[in-house]
Design a protein around this motif. Structure first.
Motif, PDB file in Angstrom:
ATOM      1  N   CYS A 189      10.348  12.893   0.728  1.00 47.65           N
ATOM      2  CA  CYS A 189       9.752  13.646   1.835  1.00 47.65           C
ATOM      3  C   CYS A 189       8.582  12.923   2.501  1.00 47.65           C
ATOM      4  N   GLY A 190       8.105  11.840   1.904  1.00 46.36           N
ATOM      5  CA  GLY A 190       7.030  11.074   2.536  1.00 46.36           C
ATOM      6  C   GLY A 190       5.630  11.520   2.153  1.00 46.36           C
ATOM      7  N   ALA A 191       5.523  12.578   1.364  1.00 41.70           N
ATOM      8  CA  ALA A 191       4.197  13.058   0.951  1.00 41.70           C
ATOM      9  C   ALA A 191       3.554  12.047   0.005  1.00 41.70           C
ATOM     10  N   ILE A 192       2.210  12.021   0.000  1.00 44.33           N
ATOM     11  CA  ILE A 192       1.507  11.141  -0.924  1.00 44.33           C
ATOM     12  C   ILE A 192       1.287  11.878  -2.235  1.00 44.33           C
ATOM     13  N   VAL A 193       1.784  11.323  -3.311  1.00 39.66           N
ATOM     14  CA  VAL A 193       1.586  11.921  -4.633  1.00 39.66           C
ATOM     15  C   VAL A 193       0.752  10.942  -5.450  1.00 39.66           C
ATOM     16  N   LYS A 194      -0.547  11.256  -5.595  1.00 37.81           N
ATOM     17  CA  LYS A 194      -1.442  10.336  -6.299  1.00 37.81           C
ATOM     18  C   LYS A 194      -1.064  10.243  -7.769  1.00 37.81           C
ATOM     19  N   LYS A 195      -1.047   9.006  -8.285  1.00 42.38           N
ATOM     20  CA  LYS A 195      -0.801   8.842  -9.712  1.00 42.38           C
ATOM     21  C   LYS A 195      -1.518   7.598 -10.224  1.00 42.38           C
ATOM     22  N   SER A 196      -1.915   7.658 -11.469  1.00 43.98           N
ATOM     23  CA  SER A 196      -2.581   6.493 -12.057  1.00 43.98           C
ATOM     24  C   SER A 196      -1.519   5.531 -12.581  1.00 43.98           C
ATOM     25  N   LEU A 197      -1.955   4.349 -13.031  1.00 41.10           N
ATOM     26  CA  LEU A 197      -1.014   3.344 -13.525  1.00 41.10           C
ATOM     27  C   LEU A 197      -0.181   3.847 -14.701  1.00 41.10           C
ATOM     28  N   SER A 198      -0.767   4.778 -15.461  1.00 42.03           N
ATOM     29  CA  SER A 198      -0.059   5.224 -16.662  1.00 42.03           C
ATOM     30  C   SER A 198       0.961   6.334 -16.377  1.00 42.03           C
ATOM     31  N   THR A 199       0.904   6.907 -15.183  1.00 44.46           N
ATOM     32  CA  THR A 199       1.889   7.936 -14.843  1.00 44.46           C
ATOM     33  C   THR A 199       3.215   7.262 -14.536  1.00 44.46           C
ATOM     34  N   ALA A 247       0.842  -1.201   0.000  1.00 43.12           N
ATOM     35  CA  ALA A 247       0.000   0.000   0.000  1.00 43.12           C
ATOM     36  C   ALA A 247       0.879   1.253   0.000  1.00 43.12           C
ATOM     37  N   TYR A 248       0.585   2.149  -0.869  1.00 43.82           N
ATOM     38  CA  TYR A 248       1.248   3.466  -0.978  1.00 43.82           C
ATOM     39  C   TYR A 248       2.700   3.434  -1.448  1.00 43.82           C
ATOM     40  N   THR A 249       3.271   2.257  -1.699  1.00 41.44           N
ATOM     41  CA  THR A 249       4.683   2.266  -2.084  1.00 41.44           C
ATOM     42  C   THR A 249       4.918   3.020  -3.384  1.00 41.44           C
ATOM     43  N   SER A 250       3.913   3.012  -4.267  1.00 46.48           N
ATOM     44  CA  SER A 250       4.123   3.747  -5.515  1.00 46.48           C
ATOM     45  C   SER A 250       3.639   5.199  -5.405  1.00 46.48           C
ATOM     46  N   GLN A 251       2.797   5.475  -4.417  1.00 46.08           N
ATOM     47  CA  GLN A 251       2.223   6.823  -4.293  1.00 46.08           C
ATOM     48  C   GLN A 251       3.089   7.756  -3.438  1.00 46.08           C
ATOM     49  N   THR A 291       6.276   8.765 -14.123  1.00 46.38           N
ATOM     50  CA  THR A 291       7.277   9.508 -13.367  1.00 46.38           C
ATOM     51  C   THR A 291       6.685  10.080 -12.096  1.00 46.38           C
ATOM     52  N   HIS A 292       7.455   9.991 -11.037  1.00 46.36           N
ATOM     53  CA  HIS A 292       7.035  10.541  -9.759  1.00 46.36           C
ATOM     54  C   HIS A 292       7.547  11.981  -9.675  1.00 46.36           C
ATOM     55  N   VAL A 293       6.612  12.924  -9.558  1.00 45.05           N
ATOM     56  CA  VAL A 293       6.995  14.336  -9.446  1.00 45.05           C
ATOM     57  C   VAL A 293       6.382  14.877  -8.164  1.00 45.05           C
ATOM     58  N   CYS A 294       7.227  15.274  -7.214  1.00 47.72           N
ATOM     59  CA  CYS A 294       6.714  15.725  -5.907  1.00 47.72           C
ATOM     60  C   CYS A 294       6.899  17.231  -5.748  1.00 47.72           C
ATOM     61  N   GLU A 295       6.054  17.789  -4.894  1.00 47.74           N
ATOM     62  CA  GLU A 295       6.141  19.225  -4.616  1.00 47.74           C
ATOM     63  C   GLU A 295       7.477  19.604  -3.979  1.00 47.74           C
ATOM     64  N   CYS A 296       8.086  18.645  -3.310  1.00 45.52           N
ATOM     65  CA  CYS A 296       9.370  18.938  -2.658  1.00 45.52           C
ATOM     66  C   CYS A 296      10.494  19.076  -3.685  1.00 45.52           C
ATOM     67  N   GLY A 297      10.175  18.850  -4.930  1.00 45.40           N
ATOM     68  CA  GLY A 297      11.167  19.003  -5.983  1.00 45.40           C
ATOM     69  C   GLY A 297      11.813  17.690  -6.404  1.00 45.40           C
ATOM     70  N   PHE A 298      11.354  16.602  -5.781  1.00 45.35           N
ATOM     71  CA  PHE A 298      11.937  15.292  -6.062  1.00 45.35           C
ATOM     72  C   PHE A 298      11.270  14.659  -7.286  1.00 45.35           C
ATOM     73  N   VAL A 299      12.064  14.355  -8.284  1.00 44.68           N
ATOM     74  CA  VAL A 299      11.536  13.738  -9.506  1.00 44.68           C
ATOM     75  C   VAL A 299      12.298  12.441  -9.772  1.00 44.68           C
ATOM     76  N   LEU A 300      11.548  11.360  -9.941  1.00 43.13           N
ATOM     77  CA  LEU A 300      12.196  10.062 -10.152  1.00 43.13           C
ATOM     78  C   LEU A 300      11.266   9.151 -10.944  1.00 43.13           C
ATOM     79  N   ASP A 301      11.859   8.176 -11.601  1.00 44.52           N
ATOM     80  CA  ASP A 301      11.056   7.151 -12.271  1.00 44.52           C
ATOM     81  C   ASP A 301      10.119   6.531 -11.242  1.00 44.52           C
TER      82      ASP A 301
END
Ligand SMILES: [Zn+2]
Length: 403
Positions: A325-335, A316-320, A337-347
């Motif tokens: 920073c630990g924030a939850i970034v909602k994304k669908s299966l097709s997203t 649960a939540y491992t992909s979100q 790339t992980h893009v967070c408000e903290c500036g962290f961007v990763l596959d």
């Protein structure tokens, strides 16, 4: 337990006798299930007694070695016990009410009813089923072990012939030096897995490439007349294609699992409820494709063998969650790339793999204390009794739990 598997060579009449023995084992098992259905509350002891009665009533049951018929009882009882267990645990949905078996493929002897030749390259079955002497084709040398170490002998029917398996009890733990490395794996549909270092293992789509052949062979079956010899031949060929694909998958899963375990002290992965996922038909094929289920079993197997820690974490939540920073970034299966408000961007998968590793490390506590939390890895850590992880014919198979 290690399982050594050999291809059995004999005459057609001997193979027919093996079929007969397999059928008898199924008969005993099903009779026991029926007996339990008619007499609710009977225990394993009652079933053993019932087995004695069956042997007295049916001569073809009596012809099978008495311990081999007992295994039939044990198989029946394990499915009954599993059902009771599921009820007790209050698992929602189906509880796995014992079913009658229709296509049993194996018969299992204990320490009697068979005899190895002096060279241990042949085996003779001494009960009255008439199987007789079979040659063992394979590269393994049984001379290495004491006869007392052979706890069970199984005869298995597969699409490409008959096999003899020897279940040998050995302590096969292997000591290898620690690596100081830990890793988290995120299983994906695109990649076989992506790890917490950002590396990924490509997917081998055996099933997909094999699928065309399967479809072709399936069509051949459908074209033939029901009950005809040609239809049976086509079914046989279809079975062989299936077998080949499953072996390829098994080999692939095993090779990668061994490699991952040997090069890390702790391996973390998701506790995916395969059962639930497979219900979703569009995911099902890809999951079967990736052989993730076998992969996990082999990870756990090699984990025990090489003294490494394997941890299955709640997915649960491992992909979100953001691994930074630990924030939850909602994304669908097709997203992807992980893009967070903290500036962290990763596959996406890389981010998930880091989360999986972090979760595992928090579960096992300090990474210096090598203790496995038995509750952390869910209920599928061990191989179910009777289930076999196999390699190519004539090679060694290993199981993670005694039968
Ligand atoms: Zn963040």
């Amino acid at each position: 337990m290690i399982v050594f598997e050999f291809k059995a060579k004999g005459k057609t009449t001997q193979y027919a006798a093996i079929d007969e023995a397999i059928k008898t084992a199924q008969f005993v098992r099903n009779k026991c299930i029926r007996f339990w259905m008619d007499n609710p509350g009977v225990g394993q002891k009652d079933l053993y007694r019932y087995n004695t009665a069956l042997r007295a009533e049916y001569s073809f049951v009596k012809d099978l070695n008495s311990h081999a018929t007992q295994v039939g009882v044990e198989r029946a009882y394990s499915s009954i016990a599993r059902f009771y267990n599921n009820c007790k645990k209050g698992i929602p949905g189906k509880k796995g009410y014992p079913k009658f078996q229709k296509n049993n493929r194996s018969v299992e002897y204990k320490t009697s009813g068979w005899k190895l030749s002096q060279t241990r390259k042949q085996i003779t079955f001494t009960d009255k089923k008439g199987i007789g002497n079979l040659k063992l084709k394979g590269t393994w040398d049984l001379n290495f072990y004491q006869l007392e170490q052979i706890k069970r002998v199984r005869l298995v029917r597969r699409a490409d012939g008959y096999y003899v398996q020897f279940l040998v009890s050995v302590d096969n733990k292997v000591e290898i030096p620690p690596t100081g490395k830990t890793i988290g794996l995120d299983v994906g549909l695109k990649e076989f897995y992506t790890d917490s270092n950002g590396n990924s293992e490509p997917n081998q789509r055996f099933y997909r490439t094999g699928e065309k052949r399967l479809k072709f062979k399936q069509r051949l079956v459908q074209r033939k007349k029901k009950g005809s010899i040609n239809r049976n031949k086509a079914i046989h060929k279809l079975g062989r294609v299936h077998l080949k694909i499953s072996r390829q998958r098994q080999e692939h899963a095993k090779r990668i699992a061994r490699c991952v375990i040997q090069s890390h002290d702790l391996v973390a992965y998701e506790d995916l409820r395969i059962k639930n996922l497979v219900k979703n038909h569009c995911l099902a094929k890809s999951i079967n494709d990736a052989g993730w289920y076998q992969f996990r079993k082999w990870l756990e197997y090699f984990g025990v063998k090489f003294g490494r820690i394997t941890v299955a974490v709640n997915p649960a939540y491992t992909s979100q969650q953001c691994s930074n920073c630990g924030a939850i970034v909602k994304k669908s299966l097709s997203t992807r790339t992980h893009v967070c408000e903290c500036g962290f961007v990763l596959d996406r998968d890389w981010n998930a793999a880091i989360n999986i590793l972090k979760l595992a490390l928090s579960t096992v506590g300090h990474t210096g204390t090598w203790v496995i939390d038995p509750n952390a890895s869910g209920d599928s850590t061990s191989t179910h009794a009777g289930e076999v992880l196999y390699e190519q014919a004539g090679s060694m198979i290993e199981e993670s739990s005694p039968l």
